[in-house]
Design a protein around this motif. Structure first.
Motif, PDB file in Angstrom:
ATOM      1  N   VAL A 106      19.839  -2.094  10.569  1.00 32.54           N
ATOM      2  CA  VAL A 106      20.000  -2.659   9.283  1.00 32.54           C
ATOM      3  C   VAL A 106      21.632  -2.884   9.184  1.00 32.54           C
ATOM      4  O   VAL A 106      22.263  -3.715   8.866  1.00 32.54           O
ATOM      5  CB  VAL A 106      19.532  -1.966   8.018  1.00 32.54           C
ATOM      6  CG1 VAL A 106      20.103  -2.294   6.878  1.00 32.54           C
ATOM      7  CG2 VAL A 106      18.190  -1.811   8.009  1.00 32.54           C
ATOM      8  N   ALA A 107      22.263  -1.698   9.720  1.00 31.36           N
ATOM      9  CA  ALA A 107      23.756  -1.712   9.770  1.00 31.36           C
ATOM     10  C   ALA A 107      24.395  -2.914  10.431  1.00 31.36           C
ATOM     11  O   ALA A 107      25.432  -3.365   9.899  1.00 31.36           O
ATOM     12  CB  ALA A 107      24.228  -0.191   9.841  1.00 31.36           C
ATOM     13  N   ILE A 108      24.267  -3.068  11.617  1.00 31.23           N
ATOM     14  CA  ILE A 108      24.891  -3.757  12.562  1.00 31.23           C
ATOM     15  C   ILE A 108      25.048  -5.361  12.146  1.00 31.23           C
ATOM     16  O   ILE A 108      25.999  -5.962  11.942  1.00 31.23           O
ATOM     17  CB  ILE A 108      24.143  -3.853  13.979  1.00 31.23           C
ATOM     18  CG1 ILE A 108      24.490  -2.690  14.658  1.00 31.23           C
ATOM     19  CG2 ILE A 108      24.821  -5.070  14.872  1.00 31.23           C
ATOM     20  CD1 ILE A 108      25.934  -2.200  14.854  1.00 31.23           C
ATOM     21  N   PRO A 109      23.721  -5.821  11.333  1.00 32.67           N
ATOM     22  CA  PRO A 109      24.136  -7.253  10.964  1.00 32.67           C
ATOM     23  C   PRO A 109      24.820  -7.244   9.718  1.00 32.67           C
ATOM     24  O   PRO A 109      25.664  -8.320   9.453  1.00 32.67           O
ATOM     25  CB  PRO A 109      22.587  -7.751  10.524  1.00 32.67           C
ATOM     26  CG  PRO A 109      21.714  -6.716  11.447  1.00 32.67           C
ATOM     27  CD  PRO A 109      22.501  -5.606  11.617  1.00 32.67           C
ATOM     28  N   VAL A 110      24.793  -6.259   8.866  1.00 34.22           N
ATOM     29  CA  VAL A 110      25.673  -6.203   7.992  1.00 34.22           C
ATOM     30  C   VAL A 110      27.212  -6.255   8.000  1.00 34.22           C
ATOM     31  O   VAL A 110      27.995  -6.706   7.613  1.00 34.22           O
ATOM     32  CB  VAL A 110      25.335  -5.055   6.750  1.00 34.22           C
ATOM     33  CG1 VAL A 110      26.422  -4.806   5.620  1.00 34.22           C
ATOM     34  CG2 VAL A 110      23.923  -5.191   6.343  1.00 34.22           C
ATOM     35  N   VAL A 111      27.448  -5.411   9.035  1.00 37.14           N
ATOM     36  CA  VAL A 111      28.867  -4.936   9.690  1.00 37.14           C
ATOM     37  C   VAL A 111      29.344  -6.258  10.139  1.00 37.14           C
ATOM     38  O   VAL A 111      30.313  -6.983   9.888  1.00 37.14           O
ATOM     39  CB  VAL A 111      28.889  -3.843  10.476  1.00 37.14           C
ATOM     40  CG1 VAL A 111      30.257  -3.792  11.240  1.00 37.14           C
ATOM     41  CG2 VAL A 111      28.648  -2.362   9.756  1.00 37.14           C
ATOM     42  N   THR A 112      28.383  -7.145  10.955  1.00 38.41           N
ATOM     43  CA  THR A 112      28.734  -8.512  11.478  1.00 38.41           C
ATOM     44  C   THR A 112      28.916  -9.311  10.379  1.00 38.41           C
ATOM     45  O   THR A 112      29.963 -10.091  10.683  1.00 38.41           O
ATOM     46  CB  THR A 112      27.512  -8.875  12.405  1.00 38.41           C
ATOM     47  OG1 THR A 112      27.492  -7.870  13.274  1.00 38.41           O
ATOM     48  CG2 THR A 112      27.994 -10.296  13.059  1.00 38.41           C
ATOM     49  N   PHE A 113      28.103  -9.480   9.422  1.00 41.87           N
ATOM     50  CA  PHE A 113      28.446 -10.260   8.352  1.00 41.87           C
ATOM     51  C   PHE A 113      29.735  -9.978   7.778  1.00 41.87           C
ATOM     52  O   PHE A 113      30.453 -11.147   7.569  1.00 41.87           O
ATOM     53  CB  PHE A 113      27.293 -10.166   7.252  1.00 41.87           C
ATOM     54  CG  PHE A 113      27.584 -10.899   5.960  1.00 41.87           C
ATOM     55  CD1 PHE A 113      27.130 -12.317   5.905  1.00 41.87           C
ATOM     56  CD2 PHE A 113      28.259 -10.338   4.813  1.00 41.87           C
ATOM     57  CE1 PHE A 113      27.523 -12.943   4.585  1.00 41.87           C
ATOM     58  CE2 PHE A 113      28.385 -10.901   3.906  1.00 41.87           C
ATOM     59  CZ  PHE A 113      28.257 -12.299   3.425  1.00 41.87           C
ATOM     60  N   LEU A 114      30.156  -8.980   7.276  1.00 41.00           N
ATOM     61  CA  LEU A 114      31.413  -8.441   6.706  1.00 41.00           C
ATOM     62  C   LEU A 114      32.765  -8.756   7.533  1.00 41.00           C
ATOM     63  O   LEU A 114      33.601  -9.078   7.417  1.00 41.00           O
ATOM     64  CB  LEU A 114      31.477  -6.853   6.629  1.00 41.00           C
ATOM     65  CG  LEU A 114      30.404  -6.642   5.317  1.00 41.00           C
ATOM     66  CD1 LEU A 114      30.452  -4.947   5.096  1.00 41.00           C
ATOM     67  CD2 LEU A 114      30.845  -7.079   4.078  1.00 41.00           C
ATOM     68  N   ALA A 115      32.374  -8.634   9.002  1.00 40.26           N
ATOM     69  CA  ALA A 115      33.721  -8.939   9.940  1.00 40.26           C
ATOM     70  C   ALA A 115      33.686 -10.523   9.955  1.00 40.26           C
ATOM     71  O   ALA A 115      35.015 -10.879  10.005  1.00 40.26           O
ATOM     72  CB  ALA A 115      33.153  -8.604  11.278  1.00 40.26           C
ATOM     73  N   ILE A 116      32.603 -11.315   9.913  1.00 41.15           N
ATOM     74  CA  ILE A 116      32.780 -12.706   9.839  1.00 41.15           C
ATOM     75  C   ILE A 116      33.360 -13.284   8.660  1.00 41.15           C
ATOM     76  O   ILE A 116      34.120 -14.206   8.213  1.00 41.15           O
ATOM     77  CB  ILE A 116      31.627 -13.318  10.066  1.00 41.15           C
ATOM     78  CG1 ILE A 116      31.429 -13.022  11.586  1.00 41.15           C
ATOM     79  CG2 ILE A 116      31.560 -14.917  10.030  1.00 41.15           C
ATOM     80  CD1 ILE A 116      29.787 -13.567  12.312  1.00 41.15           C
ATOM     81  N   HIS A 117      32.503 -12.669   7.305  1.00 42.65           N
ATOM     82  CA  HIS A 117      32.868 -13.430   6.181  1.00 42.65           C
ATOM     83  C   HIS A 117      33.628 -12.579   5.138  1.00 42.65           C
ATOM     84  O   HIS A 117      34.061 -13.151   4.317  1.00 42.65           O
ATOM     85  CB  HIS A 117      31.377 -13.769   5.525  1.00 42.65           C
ATOM     86  CG  HIS A 117      30.643 -14.541   6.148  1.00 42.65           C
ATOM     87  ND1 HIS A 117      30.750 -15.951   6.529  1.00 42.65           N
ATOM     88  CD2 HIS A 117      29.433 -14.266   6.966  1.00 42.65           C
ATOM     89  CE1 HIS A 117      30.071 -16.521   7.191  1.00 42.65           C
ATOM     90  NE2 HIS A 117      28.818 -15.687   7.436  1.00 42.65           N
ATOM     91  N   GLY A 118      33.641 -11.236   5.360  1.00 42.91           N
ATOM     92  CA  GLY A 118      34.202 -10.386   4.368  1.00 42.91           C
ATOM     93  C   GLY A 118      33.602  -9.975   3.195  1.00 42.91           C
ATOM     94  O   GLY A 118      32.238 -10.653   3.146  1.00 42.91           O
ATOM     95  N   TYR A 119      34.119  -9.481   2.289  1.00 40.17           N
ATOM     96  CA  TYR A 119      33.527  -9.102   1.157  1.00 40.17           C
ATOM     97  C   TYR A 119      33.358 -10.028   0.190  1.00 40.17           C
ATOM     98  O   TYR A 119      34.203 -10.881   0.240  1.00 40.17           O
ATOM     99  CB  TYR A 119      33.967  -7.643   0.450  1.00 40.17           C
ATOM    100  CG  TYR A 119      33.660  -6.542   1.243  1.00 40.17           C
ATOM    101  CD1 TYR A 119      32.312  -5.818   1.202  1.00 40.17           C
ATOM    102  CD2 TYR A 119      34.716  -6.005   2.271  1.00 40.17           C
ATOM    103  CE1 TYR A 119      32.178  -4.647   1.662  1.00 40.17           C
ATOM    104  CE2 TYR A 119      34.250  -4.670   2.693  1.00 40.17           C
ATOM    105  CZ  TYR A 119      33.416  -4.201   2.471  1.00 40.17           C
ATOM    106  OH  TYR A 119      32.721  -2.901   3.347  1.00 40.17           O
ATOM    107  N   THR A 120      32.264 -10.131  -0.953  1.00 45.77           N
ATOM    108  CA  THR A 120      32.357 -11.130  -1.841  1.00 45.77           C
ATOM    109  C   THR A 120      33.098 -10.649  -2.952  1.00 45.77           C
ATOM    110  O   THR A 120      33.890  -9.698  -3.115  1.00 45.77           O
ATOM    111  CB  THR A 120      30.751 -11.427  -2.310  1.00 45.77           C
ATOM    112  OG1 THR A 120      30.573 -10.022  -3.033  1.00 45.77           O
ATOM    113  CG2 THR A 120      30.035 -11.422  -1.041  1.00 45.77           C
ATOM    114  N   THR A 121      32.994 -11.637  -4.109  1.00 46.02           N
ATOM    115  CA  THR A 121      33.550 -11.165  -5.280  1.00 46.02           C
ATOM    116  C   THR A 121      32.885 -10.619  -6.256  1.00 46.02           C
ATOM    117  O   THR A 121      33.018 -10.192  -7.407  1.00 46.02           O
ATOM    118  CB  THR A 121      34.192 -12.666  -5.768  1.00 46.02           C
ATOM    119  OG1 THR A 121      33.095 -13.436  -6.285  1.00 46.02           O
ATOM    120  CG2 THR A 121      35.265 -13.226  -5.232  1.00 46.02           C
TER     121      THR A 121
END
Length: 164
Positions: free
Chosen positions: A91-106
């Motif tokens: 679960v963590a790896i895809p979330v970290v990958t998403f954050l690395a590519i897109h960053g956090y939301t508003t």
């Protein structure tokens, strides 16, 4: 599944003390409990696959515990222990990958969930794999000698088979 009363007490106190918003606090509680539940369900699924009856999944304020029948081998026990860490990492790896590519939301509550299920969860994986009693690492690392032994037995059997 058993949720210790102190988990509910802490969640309630967090909601009462919410200063940045109730929704953010609820998201934090869900992420915090979600990490533990994902991890413990990983143990439970692996235990069932190795035909060990799962007796309970228990959640406490800072840790969880999956109780299951003692498996038939040390190898099976090690695999069951690794399964919690692997489930959490999956679960963590895809979330970290998403954050690395897109960053956090508003959206703050979503950011709390992403932070907890991603980077924080990976940090917990590393901590949990320390070879210390009561952590998964105390049992998980026992798998390595079993794998090396299985590898040696497999190689020696193959060599003997070739020479006979």
């Amino acid at each position: 599944m058993y949720v210790h009363w102190s988990v509910l007490l802490m969640a309630g106190l967090m909601i009462v003390a919410a200063t940045r918003g109730l929704l953010l606090t609820i998201a934090g509680i869900c992420g915090w409990l979600g990490i533990m539940l994902i991890h413990e369900c990983g143990h439970a699924v692996a235990a069932q696959r190795y035909r060990s009856e799962v007796l309970s999944i228990e959640l406490y304020p800072i840790f969880g515990c999956t109780r299951f029948e003692v498996p038939w081998s040390r190898f099976a026990e090690c695999v069951i222990v690794w399964a919690g860490v692997i489930a959490q990492t999956m679960v963590a790896i895809p979330v970290v990958t998403f954050l690395a590519i897109h960053g956090y939301t508003t959206i703050e509550p979503l950011n709390a969930m992403l932070a907890l299920l991603g980077p924080y969860s990976l940090a917990i994986v590393v901590l949990n794999l320390l070879p210390v009693a009561r952590l998964d690492g105390a049992t998980a690392w026992k798998l390595l000698p079993a794998l090396f032994k299985a590898g040696r037995v497999g190689r020696s059997a193959a060599v003997q088979g070739r020479w006979q």
